[in-house]
Design an enzyme around this catalytic site. Structure first.
Site, PDB file in Angstrom:
ATOM      1  N   LYS A  58       0.838  -1.206   0.000  1.00  0.00           N
ATOM      2  CA  LYS A  58       0.000   0.000   0.000  1.00  0.00           C
ATOM      3  C   LYS A  58       0.869   1.251   0.000  1.00  0.00           C
ATOM      4  O   LYS A  58       0.618   2.216  -0.724  1.00  0.00           O
ATOM      5  CB  LYS A  58      -0.960  -0.022   1.198  1.00  0.00           C
ATOM      6  CG  LYS A  58      -2.024  -1.107   1.048  1.00  0.00           C
ATOM      7  CD  LYS A  58      -2.902  -1.331   2.274  1.00  0.00           C
ATOM      8  CE  LYS A  58      -3.804  -2.544   2.000  1.00  0.00           C
ATOM      9  NZ  LYS A  58      -4.822  -2.781   3.023  1.00  0.00           N
ATOM     10  N   ASP A 104     -11.676   2.341   3.476  1.00  0.00           N
ATOM     11  CA  ASP A 104     -12.008   0.919   3.430  1.00  0.00           C
ATOM     12  C   ASP A 104     -13.517   0.713   3.281  1.00  0.00           C
ATOM     13  O   ASP A 104     -13.963  -0.384   2.951  1.00  0.00           O
ATOM     14  CB  ASP A 104     -11.590   0.235   4.747  1.00  0.00           C
ATOM     15  CG  ASP A 104     -10.198  -0.367   4.691  1.00  0.00           C
ATOM     16  OD1 ASP A 104      -9.811  -0.854   3.627  1.00  0.00           O
ATOM     17  OD2 ASP A 104      -9.521  -0.359   5.745  1.00  0.00           O
ATOM     18  N   GLN A 125      -5.224  -1.496   9.305  1.00  0.00           N
ATOM     19  CA  GLN A 125      -5.077  -2.840   8.734  1.00  0.00           C
ATOM     20  C   GLN A 125      -5.666  -3.882   9.686  1.00  0.00           C
ATOM     21  O   GLN A 125      -5.358  -3.891  10.885  1.00  0.00           O
ATOM     22  CB  GLN A 125      -3.596  -3.118   8.456  1.00  0.00           C
ATOM     23  CG  GLN A 125      -3.325  -4.383   7.677  1.00  0.00           C
ATOM     24  CD  GLN A 125      -3.783  -4.339   6.220  1.00  0.00           C
ATOM     25  OE1 GLN A 125      -3.913  -3.274   5.624  1.00  0.00           O
ATOM     26  NE2 GLN A 125      -4.051  -5.476   5.645  1.00  0.00           N
TER      27      GLN A 125
HETATM   28  N1  L34 Z   1      -8.312  -2.507   6.810  1.00  0.00           N
HETATM   29  N2  L34 Z   1      -7.538  -4.619   6.339  1.00  0.00           N
HETATM   30  C1  L34 Z   1      -8.042  -3.448   5.910  1.00  0.00           C
HETATM   31  N3  L34 Z   1      -8.273  -3.197   4.595  1.00  0.00           N
HETATM   32  C2  L34 Z   1      -8.000  -4.131   3.657  1.00  0.00           C
HETATM   33  O1  L34 Z   1      -8.299  -3.908   2.380  1.00  0.00           O
HETATM   34  C3  L34 Z   1      -7.450  -5.355   4.062  1.00  0.00           C
HETATM   35  N4  L34 Z   1      -7.077  -6.341   3.178  1.00  0.00           N
HETATM   36  C4  L34 Z   1      -7.283  -7.749   3.561  1.00  0.00           C
HETATM   37  C5  L34 Z   1      -6.624  -7.944   4.936  1.00  0.00           C
HETATM   38  N5  L34 Z   1      -6.836  -6.813   5.846  1.00  0.00           N
HETATM   39  C6  L34 Z   1      -7.247  -5.589   5.425  1.00  0.00           C
HETATM   40  C7  L34 Z   1      -6.028  -6.253   2.320  1.00  0.00           C
HETATM   41  O2  L34 Z   1      -5.469  -5.212   2.044  1.00  0.00           O
HETATM   42  C8  L34 Z   1      -6.556  -8.485   2.462  1.00  0.00           C
HETATM   43  N6  L34 Z   1      -5.746  -7.472   1.793  1.00  0.00           N
HETATM   44  C9  L34 Z   1      -4.806  -7.764   0.792  1.00  0.00           C
HETATM   45  C10 L34 Z   1      -4.107  -6.770   0.110  1.00  0.00           C
HETATM   46  C11 L34 Z   1      -3.175  -7.078  -0.851  1.00  0.00           C
HETATM   47  C12 L34 Z   1      -2.906  -8.379  -1.164  1.00  0.00           C
HETATM   48  C13 L34 Z   1      -3.579  -9.367  -0.491  1.00  0.00           C
HETATM   49  C14 L34 Z   1      -4.516  -9.061   0.476  1.00  0.00           C
HETATM   50  C15 L34 Z   1      -1.865  -8.694  -2.182  1.00  0.00           C
HETATM   51  O3  L34 Z   1      -1.179  -7.826  -2.662  1.00  0.00           O
HETATM   52  N7  L34 Z   1      -1.690  -9.977  -2.543  1.00  0.00           N
HETATM   53  C16 L34 Z   1      -0.705 -10.439  -3.495  1.00  0.00           C
HETATM   54  C17 L34 Z   1       0.260 -11.411  -2.845  1.00  0.00           C
HETATM   55  C18 L34 Z   1       0.952 -10.859  -1.661  1.00  0.00           C
HETATM   56  C19 L34 Z   1       1.806 -11.901  -0.928  1.00  0.00           C
HETATM   57  O4  L34 Z   1       2.805 -12.351  -1.532  1.00  0.00           O
HETATM   58  O5  L34 Z   1       1.481 -12.251   0.204  1.00  0.00           O
HETATM   59  C20 L34 Z   1      -1.417 -11.125  -4.637  1.00  0.00           C
HETATM   60  O6  L34 Z   1      -0.878 -11.132  -5.740  1.00  0.00           O
HETATM   61  O7  L34 Z   1      -2.505 -11.651  -4.419  1.00  0.00           O
END
Ligand code: L34
Length: 280
Positions: A52, A119, A96
């Protein structure tokens, strides 16, 4: 073989557009700013928060990170939110989740100024989504909608099955699909005949948090399959809620994990932050 809906590519395109928009806003004296609050040291949360921050940097959005210790008290956290609510440079506040067990998530979310709630977790924003007149859409469901649009499928009149009923994904996801005139079913742990229900779907959104839970035999030929799950099954192995191997053989379009919904979540957060700056 299904078309792969690459959240990585789509999010890159969206971020490029937002970058231009941010530059134009700055010329008019509007400087979007995001505060990200992380409590404790959950490794997954750390990864997401870093992404982020990086996205803010890439887009020219001002950001502040507040990394608080796992022992932070409810009062300390609420006091920080109060400060951020009143801070001019900050248009968006994101705490988060999940928070450490001793903290009360619900009252923390309620403390955020709804106008800065990028959010869209505050009950005011949740209510607006229900009514269908909203500024902020929760980032993950919003990202899913963008990917569905990207697949070229019209939601109107389609059978949409959402698996999972969380406040963060399942419930708002169902509402967004409904607003686009989908016929929406929400499945959860007590659902009887999960397989038969999912099999009816033209659009499947899986958000249960169970590795490879949805298998190809549950998918209708040609369906759009969106996988919200991010399950770490080994230190370097991430899998979704959908068994990609079997599902991709029957689906018409499918998202990968990683590189599907995850990067879209981050792009949508950037979009909401720009919107917050515009509203304020
Ligand atoms: N307040 N909490 C708040 N807002 C959110 O919108 C989130 N979320 C979820 C968890 N808690 C939160 C996220 O940001 C899940 N989440 C999130 C964000 C980004 C990714 C996954 C979950 C992401 O970038 N995933 C990558 C892989 C990352 C890795 O290697 O672990 C992907 O390509 O899916």
């Amino acid at each position: 073989m299904a078309k792969i809906l690459s959240g990585k590519e789509v999010s890159a395109r969206i971020k490029e557009e937002l970058k231009q928009e941010v530059a134009a806003l700055k010329e008019k004296g509007i400087f979007p700013g995001l505060a990200v609050v992380i409590v404790g040291d959950d490794p997954a949360s750390r990864v997401y928060v870093n992404s982020k921050k990086k996205a803010c940097e890439d887009l020219g959005i001002y950001s502040e990170e507040y990394a608080l210790s796992a022992e932070t008290t409810q009062e300390e956290l609420l006091s920080l939110i109060d400060t951020l609510n009143h801070k001019k440079e900050i248009n968006g506040i994101l705490v988060q989740l999940p928070l450490p067990k001793h903290l009360d998530e619900e009252s923390v979310i309620q403390a955020i100024d709804p106008k800065k709630d990028v959010d869209a977790f505050h009950p005011v924003n949740v209510g607006k989504i229900m009514v269908g007149n909203y500024d902020f859409v929760p980032c993950t469901p919003a990202g899913v909608m963008e990917l569905i649009h990207e697949s070229g499928i019209e939601v109107s009149g389609k059978e949409c099955v959402v698996i999972g009923r969380s406040n963060i994904v399942g419930k708002p996801q169902a509402m967004l699909l409904l607003h686009e005139n989908g016929t929406v079913t929400i499945c959860h742990s007590r659902t009887k005949d999960l397989k038969e229900t999912v099999k009816r779907a033209d659009i499947v959104v899986a958000a249960v948090g169970k590795p490879n839970f949805i298998t190809g035999d549950m998918i209708k030929e040609g369906a759009v399959v969106i996988d919200v799950g991010i399950n770490r099954i080994a230190p370097k192995t991430l899998v979704g809620d959908v068994d990609f191997e079997s599902a991709s053989k029957v689906a018409g379009a499918i998202t990968p994990v990683p590189g599907g919904v995850g990067p879209m979540t981050i792009a949508m957060l950037m979009k909401n932050t720009v919107k917050a700056a515009l509203i304020q």
